[in-house]
Design an enzyme around this catalytic site. Structure first.
Site, PDB file in Angstrom:
ATOM      1  N   ARG A 227      25.490  10.796  22.229  1.00 62.58           N
ATOM      2  CA  ARG A 227      24.676  10.933  23.452  1.00 62.58           C
ATOM      3  C   ARG A 227      24.090   9.591  23.867  1.00 62.58           C
ATOM      4  NH1 ARG A 227      21.409  14.482  26.571  1.00 62.58           N
ATOM      5  NH2 ARG A 227      23.111  15.966  26.255  1.00 62.58           N
TER       6      ARG A 227
ATOM      7  N   ARG B 110      39.147  12.423  11.522  1.00 59.78           N
ATOM      8  CA  ARG B 110      39.866  13.032  10.395  1.00 59.78           C
ATOM      9  C   ARG B 110      41.237  13.568  10.827  1.00 59.78           C
ATOM     10  NH1 ARG B 110      35.930  13.092   6.512  1.00 59.78           N
ATOM     11  NH2 ARG B 110      33.808  12.986   7.357  1.00 59.78           N
TER      12      ARG B 110
ATOM     13  N   TRP C  19      34.366  21.207  17.359  1.00 58.41           N
ATOM     14  CA  TRP C  19      35.518  21.489  18.215  1.00 58.41           C
ATOM     15  C   TRP C  19      35.272  22.448  19.379  1.00 58.41           C
ATOM     16  CZ3 TRP C  19      39.918  19.053  18.973  1.00 58.41           C
ATOM     17  CH2 TRP C  19      40.371  18.147  18.020  1.00 58.41           C
TER      18      TRP C  19
ATOM     19  N   GLU D 128      26.341  13.591  17.040  1.00 58.36           N
ATOM     20  CA  GLU D 128      26.220  13.888  18.470  1.00 58.36           C
ATOM     21  C   GLU D 128      25.056  13.139  19.098  1.00 58.36           C
ATOM     22  OE1 GLU D 128      28.263  15.704  21.644  1.00 58.36           O
ATOM     23  OE2 GLU D 128      28.727  15.350  19.537  1.00 58.36           O
TER      24      GLU D 128
ATOM     25  N   SER E 119      35.425  12.357  20.041  1.00 62.44           N
ATOM     26  CA  SER E 119      34.832  11.532  18.997  1.00 62.44           C
ATOM     27  C   SER E 119      35.553  10.188  18.922  1.00 62.44           C
ATOM     28  CB  SER E 119      34.883  12.293  17.666  1.00 62.44           C
ATOM     29  OG  SER E 119      34.118  11.643  16.681  1.00 62.44           O
TER      30      SER E 119
ATOM     31  N   HIS F 240      28.474  18.021  17.065  1.00 64.71           N
ATOM     32  CA  HIS F 240      29.756  17.318  17.064  1.00 64.71           C
ATOM     33  C   HIS F 240      30.811  18.244  16.475  1.00 64.71           C
ATOM     34  CE1 HIS F 240      31.160  13.196  17.793  1.00 64.71           C
ATOM     35  NE2 HIS F 240      31.928  13.273  16.712  1.00 64.71           N
TER      36      HIS F 240
END
Length: 472
Positions: free
Chosen positions: A318, A126, A347, A314, A204, A345
């Site tokens: 993984r 994004r 910041w 996430e 990401s 997932h």
């Protein structure tokens, strides 16, 4: 009823995570079949030579030399502070201006003849068109302020994977690989004193792209890091997962990026498939596992965070990161893999990984022994402002007409009215106006109307929230 809604969401998220896991798990040993061989074509029968017919005269045609690709050009520059600058670069490949922010190396001013390695930081799915997510969501500016590296922050690229797309989409002709590898470097090296020693890292989508770009351009980057990246793109189910993500992340169509799942472009950009090309690059891979961690808000379901989408993403990171690391291991390519025991997932975990990855990045960029080594200079040791400047970053150094020294919270200069501090946005505007304004004659002040300003020998710089810093 409210609890039921949360539980339903949680079950849906868990189901999505399980589906994501199973999709990738089925690709634990992905079918990396060679493309089908092209059908053999029989050569047409050669006509028999007519002995009575003269042979045609030999002709030689020189093909016109290929025209060099047009060079990228800088169209605008804006200084946020003395060590943070935004440069708008016109990309011929994308036919638009791309904003690139640079966090300048610690010794940029104190050692004006020095050049510095560069570290590119890529954004997530994004990504905004006005600011890098790294600037919005982390302490990146403060973290790198004492490090001798030029940090490069491309702005924009929502859902782009920082790659070259087959077709434009949503009015954007994404050609990011061309921009980052071929157009931008000459500007960074010529105008911003960057060397060709480079690193790249991202979170990401940016983590996927960091590994992809490093593998597709062997040797271009000395260091590459993926924080919660998706490191398989072409195995069973992954193109469909990427399509879902791009639709959700701005309404983009992955068919316009790489074509249908059967298109060879998916494998040509898959970090897992390209892993062998990363030999010789220092690699750092990290991810959480989707379980609620120190930066997550727990839901009513044990071990499940309220960041529902971040849980599934996430898990996907993984699994693909582990498979990618296993692939490297099988190929005998060293890499640092960090699997956190929890975390979704989001910041705060990527800021953590940025700091954890730095020692390895520093070593790869030739900065392993670089340390801040300074004390308050003789021209400023008695200046009362020093106590609020947060510690020195450089030794005292010469500037036209006087002396200066860099601190964490600003720069201090000698001047006709004694040592004065210039910082923040006013300090940024002062960089390009130094020759015109001369040395400062005041610290930052606030006028009756709330306007902040510094005065100088030949003028002043004002700052307002609405208009920013202006030289007067």
């Amino acid at each position: 009823m409210k609890i039921w809604t949360k539980a339903a969401k949680a079950r849906r998220t868990a189901a999505c995570a399980a589906v994501a896991f199973s999709l990738v798990a089925t690709g634990a040993s992905p079918a990396l079949a060679d493309p089908a061989p092209k059908p053999q074509q029989s050569e047409p029968a050669k006509p028999k030579a007519d002995k009575n017919k003269p042979a045609p005269a030999a002709t030689s045609k020189k093909s016109a030399p290929a025209k060099p690709a047009p060079a990228a050009t800088v169209t605008k520059t804006f200084w946020y502070s003395a060590h943070r600058v935004a440069v708008w670069v016109h990309s011929p490949a994308m036919n638009t201006d791309i904003q690139v922010q640079i966090l300048l190396a610690r010794d940029w001013f104190s050692n004006p003849s020095a050049k510095f390695p560069q570290l590119t930081m890529l954004d997530g799915l994004r990504a905004q068109d006005d600011q890098s997510g790294w600037m919005i969501n982390t302490n990146i500016e403060q973290f790198y302020s004492d490090k001798n590296v030029n940090v490069i922050l491309p702005v924009g690229g929502e859902s782009s994977f920082y790659t070259n797309w087959k077709e434009p989409d949503r009015g954007k002709n994404y050609q990011w690989e061309t921009f980052l590898i071929h157009e931008l470097p000459s500007i960074l090296e010529k105008d911003w004193r960057s060397t060709d020693v480079r690193g790249i890292e991202g979170l990401s989508m940016g983590g996927s792209a960091a590994m992809m770009l490093a593998a597709r351009n062997p040797g271009f980057y000395k260091f590459a890091a993926s924080f919660s990246g998706i490191l398989q793109l072409s195995s069973y189910g992954m193109p469909q997962a990427i399509q879902f993500a791009l639709r959700d992340g701005g309404g983009y169509d992955s068919m316009k990026m790489f074509g249908p799942p059967s298109d060879p472009a998916w494998k040509e950009h898959d970090p897992y498939v390209l892993a062998k090309k990363l030999r010789g690059t220092s690699l750092y891979i990290s991810s959480g596992n989707g379980v609620v961690g120190p930066y997550d808000k727990p839901s009513d379901i044990p071990m499940l965070a309220t960041n529902y989408s971040g849980v599934g993403l996430e898990v996907l990171s993984r699994v693909t990161s582990q498979q990618f690391a296993a692939r490297l291991n099988k190929l005998g390519i060293p890499g640092q893999a960090v699997y956190r025991p929890s975390g979704t997932h989001t910041w705060p975990y990527w800021q953590f990984e940025m700091t954890q990855a730095w020692p390895q990045a520093a070593g790869a960029l030739g900065l392993g022994n670089d340390k801040v080594a300074c004390k308050v200079g003789g021209a400023f040791v008695k200046a009362p402002q020093v106590k609020d400047l947060g510690g020195c970053l450089t030794p005292e150094y010469a500037v036209p007409g006087g002396r200066a020294q860099d601190f964490r919270n600003g720069r201090i200069f000698t001047g006709p009215k004694g040592p004065k501090v210039v910082g923040g946005a006013i300090g940024g505007a002062y960089v390009s106006a130094f020759d015109r304004l001369g040395l400062p004659t005041s610290d930052e002040k606030t006028g009756r109307d709330g306007v902040k300003y510094n005065t100088f020998e030949r003028g002043k710089i004002t700052w307002t929230p609405q208009g920013g810093a202006k030289v007067e």
